[in-house]
Write a protein that holds these residues in place. Structure first.
Motif, short mmCIF file in Angstrom:
data_model
loop_
_atom_site.label_atom_id
_atom_site.label_comp_id
_atom_site.label_asym_id
_atom_site.label_seq_id
_atom_site.Cartn_x
_atom_site.Cartn_y
_atom_site.Cartn_z
N THR A 31 0.82 -1.22 0.00
CA THR A 31 0.00 0.00 0.00
C THR A 31 0.85 1.26 0.00
OG1 THR A 31 -0.20 -0.27 2.41
CG2 THR A 31 -2.05 -1.01 1.06
N ASN B 231 2.05 2.73 -2.63
CA ASN B 231 1.61 3.55 -3.76
C ASN B 231 0.21 3.19 -4.24
OD1 ASN B 231 4.18 5.05 -4.19
ND2 ASN B 231 4.96 3.00 -4.65
N ARG B 232 -0.48 2.37 -3.48
CA ARG B 232 -1.81 1.93 -3.89
C ARG B 232 -2.68 1.78 -2.64
NH1 ARG B 232 -2.61 -3.74 -7.07
NH2 ARG B 232 -1.06 -4.31 -5.49
N GLN C 9 -7.03 7.71 -6.52
CA GLN C 9 -6.98 6.43 -7.24
C GLN C 9 -8.31 5.69 -7.13
OE1 GLN C 9 -3.63 3.81 -6.64
NE2 GLN C 9 -2.25 5.51 -6.14
N HIS D 156 -11.11 4.87 -10.05
CA HIS D 156 -11.61 3.50 -10.25
C HIS D 156 -13.14 3.49 -10.29
CE1 HIS D 156 -11.56 -0.88 -10.01
NE2 HIS D 156 -12.44 -0.80 -9.02
#
Length: 227
Positions: free
Chosen positions: A21, A23-24, A62, A66
């Motif tokens: 986690t 970068n995500r 992000q 999505h």
């Protein structure tokens, strides 16, 4: 019962996931080739939920990208994470008046749809909270003790024992008592304590499997579930 509005919690840092986690955001971690948040959304759609609100903070753009093009509403926690209680209260203008369902996005389920189970058992005449639970030894990926004890009528009380059922991150709540809490950042434990004190907090055992995907090893465990 007609489905209630649903709050999906997706604002956290996901620190237990380590480098995954960095970068995500955790809700976009894939299990079985599908992001965790999509597993949650599939259950919501299957249960007939029409109004869904997702709260966002860490790497929120992000998740927003999505979800772009869907009818899901976003509750941004831009300055700080408000935790579950503060986050739910901040989202109430989007969720509307009345009871709401909430669902964590860091778990995978098998068996009966958890939201459908909750809706079938919800009785607003006697309940302010209905939490979905599972015996500790059946909660994949869970570490630590159980959370609640169930009395013969299904009411819950606090517990801290290995044999106590675990809260699975799915529930129905009345939200009126949120206004009585002055802090901007707080856990829904505060609301549960109010409901327990009033003998209006209940639990329900999930009819199926569940896996916490809060740590990297939880991914493989969740993929072993028959979903």
């Amino acid at each position: 019962m007609r489905p209630l509005p649903l709050m999906l919690f997706a604002a956290g840092f996901g620190t237990r996931m380590g480098a995954l986690t960095q970068n995500r955001p955790k809700p976009l971690i894939e299990v079985g080739g599908k992001p965790l948040i999509d597993h949650a959304l599939a259950m919501a759609r299957s249960a007939g939920v029409a109004k869904i609100v997702v709260n966002l903070h860490y790497l929120g753009p992000q998740i927003a990208a999505h979800l772009h093009g869907s009818d899901i509403q976003l509750s941004w926690e831009t300055e700080q994470i408000l935790e579950t209680g503060g986050g739910l209260r901040a989202a109430l203008p989007l969720l509307g008046v009345g009871p709401v369902m909430t669902l964590n996005t860091d778990a995978v389920w098998s068996g009966q749809n958890p939201l459908t189970q909750l809706l079938a058992a919800w009785d607003p005449a006697k309940m302010d909270a209905l939490l979905l639970l599972l015996p500790c030894d059946k909660a994949l990926g869970h570490t630590g003790h159980g959370d609640f004890l169930l009395d013969p009528d299904g009411r819950i009380s606090r517990a801290n024992g290995a044999d106590a059922p675990v809260y699975l991150g799915a529930q129905i709540l009345k939200t009126e008592s949120l206004s009585a809490i002055s802090e901007p950042v707080f856990s829904l434990n505060r609301l549960w304590d109010i409901s327990i004190a009033n003998n209006r907090a209940f639990g329900l055992i999930h009819q199926g499997g569940w896996c916490d995907v809060g740590r990297p090893e939880g991914i493989a465990l969740a993929e072993s579930l028959d979903v």
